[in-house]
Write an enzyme that holds these catalytic residues in place. Structure first.
Site, PDB file in Angstrom:
ATOM      1  N   ASP A   1      15.779 -10.741  -3.139  1.00 32.62           N
ATOM      2  CA  ASP A   1      16.499 -11.233  -4.305  1.00 32.62           C
ATOM      3  C   ASP A   1      17.400 -10.086  -4.739  1.00 32.62           C
ATOM      4  OD1 ASP A   1      17.401 -11.914  -6.856  1.00 32.62           O
ATOM      5  OD2 ASP A   1      15.609 -13.070  -7.318  1.00 32.62           O
ATOM      6  N   HIS A   2      18.685 -10.190  -4.453  1.00 28.84           N
ATOM      7  CA  HIS A   2      19.546  -9.013  -4.604  1.00 28.84           C
ATOM      8  C   HIS A   2      19.661  -8.553  -6.067  1.00 28.84           C
ATOM      9  CE1 HIS A   2      22.718 -12.075  -5.399  1.00 28.84           C
ATOM     10  NE2 HIS A   2      23.249 -11.121  -6.152  1.00 28.84           N
TER      11      HIS A   2
ATOM     12  N   HIS B   1      16.848 -15.611  -9.289  1.00 24.49           N
ATOM     13  CA  HIS B   1      17.343 -14.433  -9.994  1.00 24.49           C
ATOM     14  C   HIS B   1      16.883 -14.375 -11.456  1.00 24.49           C
ATOM     15  CE1 HIS B   1      19.600 -13.829  -6.474  1.00 24.49           C
ATOM     16  NE2 HIS B   1      20.682 -14.480  -6.800  1.00 24.49           N
TER      17      HIS B   1
END
Length: 511
Positions: A200-201, A263
């Protein structure tokens, strides 16, 4: 290969930014010619090389369906790095990186692809003189995840004696709770959980990580970080762009799946979690799972009071006229896919009972902005009111994640003059000015952690399923409702209907 270290201006506040050692590694990039690889992953790998953060021996193997040679792929990779890297590439560093790049062409279901890949990996080990770690990155469409994992297992590429093999999986991890569970089962049949890095950037962004430091390393904040002092929390991820060329993907996904399920729920966990005993991967993730388990999924009869969806219509962004979602190329004219979604959630535990958490995301909004805002309760009595003081807004702690990473705290201060008049002012810190440099891109940190085997900033199987348990009822209810969605003008603050989920007295922050 070894990256070149470029001297930077000395900054005493930046002490301790050294890179930790990484075992010699071969990174295999599935989907190597895709948009994610070109725009994010290849530039991130170059930036790590530029900073001398890659291991002394590093090889990159791209795998994709495009029929091209290794030389042709190296040329494409160079173009992508020059275009999308956050710094102008050093040609010597870039060339040394490209010298260690190979390419395998073929369909992901083709056994021959994995035979050729296995041969390249074996050759890398022979050249190194010892088994190299392997980092397998699935940057493909989600439909290929299970196929690639099955083939890796069938060809003996999921394990390596005397070395570590890790697999990095991009989002979305399933489209429903059932799909996420099925994918977890397929992956755990081939890999152990410790080998799986669900990326999950957002968790790689410096401000997100700094939230834990802000809370747990400062006596100033933690005493008020609870239901006794916090009035509500708003988590916003606004974009001013539309769907662009991603209409085919986006119309099957929507705003809730694209950003909230992963996110924004992860950001919520960082706000609400208890302090872990140690800053280790499982310690941190255990606390995040507890938060997700404390969020009660909304019942079907609550959806309209706790969830809002809408689509952007025509409007103006940056002074330019833009079409509505239904007029975008590739979008069905009767689409009911949401481009805006907002939820009101409750964390039903001792610390947060009664505190609403608002999360929202949308495309074609007023500007690009991602932030976490923690608004404290107003003071119980303002004795300055008799002197004509203007109303004072409650203290708010804001963590800005993009575009300008930093933290600000609003406090009441006296306006100069003979009368006791107050106004809110900001105490602020920005990464760029404090550390004399821009923060690294999120993928730089996450790629390095995956190669090191540090899973702290990656999601675990029970986290993913807990996130889906929250979102699944909303998605099912929306699908059952059908019909046209509320519209909001492109370039606006979003739909008027978003206010219907707010508790009386609360307002959305301006985007």
């Amino acid at each position: 290969m070894t990256g070149l270290v470029v001297p930077a201006q000395h900054n005493p506040l930046a002490e301790g930014l050294e890179h930790l050692p990484v075992h010699p590694t071969v990174m295999v990039l599935f989907g190597a010619t895709g948009d994610l690889a070109r725009r994010k992953l290849l530039p991130a790998i170059y930036e790590l090389a530029h900073d001398g953060a890659l291991p002394e021996r590093f090889h990159l193997v791209g795998v994709a369906r495009s029929a091209e040679t290794s030389d042709e792929y190296r040329r494409q990779a160079a173009i992508a790095i020059r275009r999308f890297s956050r710094r102008a590439p050093d040609e010597a560093v870039l060339q040394r990186l490209l010298d260690e790049v190979e390419y395998v062409s073929g369909a992901f279901a083709d056994p021959g692809v994995y035979d050729r890949l296995g041969g390249i990996l074996h050759h890398c080990d022979e050249v190194a003189g010892w088994p190299m770690n392997r980092c397998l990155y699935l940057a493909t469409a989600p439909a290929f995840f299970a196929t690639i994992v099955d083939e890796l297992g069938a060809h003996g590429l999921a394990r390596r004696a005397d070395a570590d093999v890790r697999v990095v999986v991009e989002k979305p991890f399933g489209r429903t709770l059932q799909e996420a569970r099925q994918l977890n089962r397929r992956m755990l049949a081939v890999f152990e959980e410790r080998q799986i890095f669900r990326i999950d950037h957002y968790l790689g962004k410096e401000t997100v990580q700094n939230l834990l430091a802000l809370r747990f390393a400062n006596q100033l904040f933690e005493p008020v970080w609870n239901r006794n002092y916090v009035d509500h929390v708003q988590i916003t991820a606004a974009e001013e762009v539309g769907v662009g060329s991603r209409a085919g993907f986006y119309d099957q996904t929507g705003a809730l799946r694209d950003l909230i399920q992963n996110h924004l729920l992860q950001l919520l966990c960082h706000v609400a979690m208890e302090p872990p005993a140690r800053f280790g991967a499982d310690d941190v993730r255990n606390e995040k799972v507890k938060v997700l388990q404390a969020i009660r999924p909304p019942a079907s009869w609550e959806i309209q009071r706790r969830a809002v969806r809408a689509q952007y219509g025509p409007g103006f962004v940056g002074g330019d006229a833009v079409p509505g979602y239904l007029e975008e190329e590739g979008v069905p004219p009767d689409s009911t896919t949401e481009t805006y979604a907002a939820l009101r959630l409750s964390v039903d535990n001792w610390r947060w009972a009664g505190v609403p958490f608002y999360v929202r995301t949308g495309k074609r909004l007023a500007r690009k902005k991602t932030e976490i805002a923690v608004e404290l309760r107003p003071v119980p009595h303002l004795s300055f009111a008799a002197d004509g003081a203007a109303p004072v807004t409650p203290n708010t702690i804001v963590l800005s994640i993009q575009p300008d990473e930093g933290v600000s705290v609003s406090v009441a201060a006296k306006i100069p003059g003979p009368r006791m008049r107050l106004r809110s002012v900001l105490m602020q810190f920005l990464y760029g000015t404090t550390f004399l440099s821009d923060s690294p891109e999120a993928y730089e940190r996450l790629l390095l952690d995956a190669m090191r085997g540090d899973a702290t900033l990656f999601t675990r199987d029970d986290e993913v399923e807990a996130q889906w348990r929250i979102c699944d009822p909303v998605l099912r209810a929306w699908e059952a409702m059908g019909g046209a969605l509320p519209q909001y003008a492109a370039g606006s603050q979003g739909p008027d209907e978003a206010a219907t989920i707010l508790i009386p007295g609360h307002e959305w922050r301006m985007i």
